[in-house]
Design an enzyme around this catalytic site. Structure first.
Site, short mmCIF file in Angstrom:
data_model
loop_
_atom_site.label_atom_id
_atom_site.label_comp_id
_atom_site.label_asym_id
_atom_site.label_seq_id
_atom_site.Cartn_x
_atom_site.Cartn_y
_atom_site.Cartn_z
N SER A 89 0.90 -1.32 0.04
CA SER A 89 -0.20 -0.24 0.11
C SER A 89 0.94 0.99 -0.23
O SER A 89 0.35 2.28 -0.92
CB SER A 89 -1.03 0.25 1.19
N HIS A 90 1.66 0.98 0.97
CA HIS A 90 2.64 2.75 0.48
C HIS A 90 4.31 1.62 0.29
O HIS A 90 4.44 0.88 0.79
CB HIS A 90 2.79 3.16 2.03
N ASN A 91 4.76 3.00 0.10
CA ASN A 91 6.45 2.11 -0.38
C ASN A 91 7.24 3.84 -1.07
O ASN A 91 7.09 4.67 -2.01
CB ASN A 91 6.07 1.77 -1.73
N PHE A 102 8.17 -0.05 3.53
CA PHE A 102 6.63 -0.87 2.28
C PHE A 102 6.09 -0.92 3.34
O PHE A 102 6.52 -1.68 4.70
CB PHE A 102 7.10 -1.35 0.90
#
Length: 331
Positions: A89-91, A102
Site C-alpha cells: 500500500s505504501h512504499n 513499505f
C-alpha cells in the site's frame, strides 16, 4: 471555505444519502458550492480518495512495515518488483541505510504468508538486508491534515472497545464496494445501493456495525499531503523503554500533528521501537513539532526519517484475485 470543507471531510464524513448537502448546511453554503469546490480539489489531486478505511488486521489480513537495504543502483528495479505485489500500500525511499520502506498486507488465503512473501521480495530485489516491523501496539491511526490552521496542538485519543460480529455475505459485499473512491456527486452512494439492491438505511446501518466492530476505522477523505501543502512529513523513530512503551506511546499519540503511532519490535541492528508519523508544511515546522514531542516523552534517542521519494501510496484492494495471481507468477 475550501479549507473548512477539506477539514470536515477528513474528520467525519457524513454517512447520509446526500452528504455534501449536510456539509453545506453546517457551513451555511449550498450543496452546489461544496460540490464545485470538491470536484476541483479532486481534479487537482488534492483529494486522494474518499472511501471507507478498513482495518487490515480485523479483516483477517496479516501486515507489517518492512525496511529493505537496497544498493542505490538497484533501487528502481527493486521498487518495480516490490510495487508489483498487490498487498503493497505504501512504499517510500527514506534517508537511512535501510532506504526502502513499505507496508505489506497478506490475505488469509495467501499460500505464501507474510514472512515468506517478504523473504521472496528480498531475494527478488537482491536486498542487502531487511527488517520486519509488525505492529505490537497501535495507539493512533488517523490522518487529518490541519488545513485550517485552527486545530489544537493536542487531542484526546479515544480507546475503542470493539464488538465482535460475524460477517455475512452482505457485510462482505458492502466492504467490497465501500473500499473504493466515491464520486463527488449529490448522492455518491446510490450506485452501491442500487447494485446491491438494498436501501440507504441498510447500507448505513451495516457501515455503522462495521465501525462498531473496528472492521471499518472510519469513512473519510484522505488528502495528498504534498499537494495540500504538507511537504515535510517525517516518520520519527524513538528508542523508548520497552516496559513503559505503552504509556509513552499514548502520550506521543496525543499530538494532533501525529497521524500514526505504533510500538514495533527492536533488533540488534534497529534499536527504535516507537514510530510516529508527523506532518508539517515545512521541515522547520515538522522539526519543531518533533522537539515538542521529545520534551514530553522519555527516549534514549530519536531520529526523523524524511521521505525523499514516494513510490506508491494506495489502498489495498481486499478480497480480490490479484494476490493469488502474483503468487502463481512467482511460484
Amino acid at each position: 471555505m475550501k479549507n473548512e470543507i477539506l477539514s470536515r471531510i477528513q474528520k467525519k464524513f457524513p454517512l447520509v444519502p446526500k452528504p455534501f448537502e449536510t456539509i453545506a448546511n453546517e457551513l451555511n453554503t449550498t450543496e452546489d458550492e461544496v460540490l464545485n469546490i470538491l470536484q476541483k480539489e479532486k481534479t487537482d489531486a488534492i483529494i486522494r480518495q474518499t472511501s471507507a478505511i478498513f482495518d487490515t488486521k480485523r479483516l483477517g489480513y496479516k501486515s507489517s512495515l518492512v525496511a529493505f537495504k537496497i544498493p542505490h543502483a538497484k533501487i528502481d528495479d527493486a521498487v518495480k518488483i516490490i510495487n508489483s505485489h498487490p498487498g503493497i500500500s505504501h512504499n517510500y525511499e527514506r534517508n537511512h541505510d535501510f532506504n526502502i520502506w513499505f507496508t505489506l498486507g497478506i490475505s488469509p488465503d495467501s499460500k505464501l504468508g507474510l514472512e515468506k512473501t517478504v523473504e521472496l521480495l528480498a531475494k527478488l530485489t537482491q536486498a542487502d538486508d531487511y527488517i520486519m516491523l509488525p505492529t505490537l501496539k497501535l495507539f493512533k491511526i488517523n490522518v487529518k491534515l490541519n488545513t485550517t490552521g485552527k486545530d489544537e496542538k493536542k487531542e484526546k485519543v479515544k480507546k475503542v472497545i470493539h464488538k465482535e460480529i460475524e460477517l455475512t455475505p452482505l457485510h462482505h459485499a458492502i466492504i467490497a464496494k465501500a473500499q473504493y473512491d466515491i464520486e463527488m456527486v449529490s448522492e455518491p452512494f446510490k450506485d452501491i445501493i442500487d447494485e446491491l439492491e438494498i436501501d440507504y438505511d441498510t447500507f448505513f446501518s451495516i457501515l455503522a456495525e462495521l465501525q462498531d466492530a473496528g472492521i471499518m476505522r472510519r469513512f473519510a477523505s484522505i488528502l495528498n499531503h504534498r499537494k495540500a501543502g504538507f511537504n515535510a512529513n517525517a516518520m520519527v523513530v524513538w528508542d523508548v523503554d520497552e516496559e513503559n512503551g505503552e504509556e509513552i506511546g499514548e502520550r506521543a499519540a496525543t499530538f494532533s500533528a501525529v497521524s500514526h503511532c505504533y510500538l514495533r519490535p527492536k533488533y540488534d541492528n534497529w534499536p527504535y521501537n516507537l514510530f510516529t508519523m508527523v506532518h508539517g508544511k515545512t521541515t522547520e515546522e515538522t522539526n519543531s513539532i518533533i522537539e515538542d514531542i521529545a520534551k514530553e516523552i522519555p527516549s534514549t534517542s530519536h531520529m526523523p526519517l524524511y521521505s525523499s521519494r514516494e513510490f506508491k501510496k494506495v489502498r489495498i484492494e481486499y478480497f480480490t484475485p490479484a494476490e493469488a495471481k502474483w503468487e502463481e507468477l512467482h511460484d
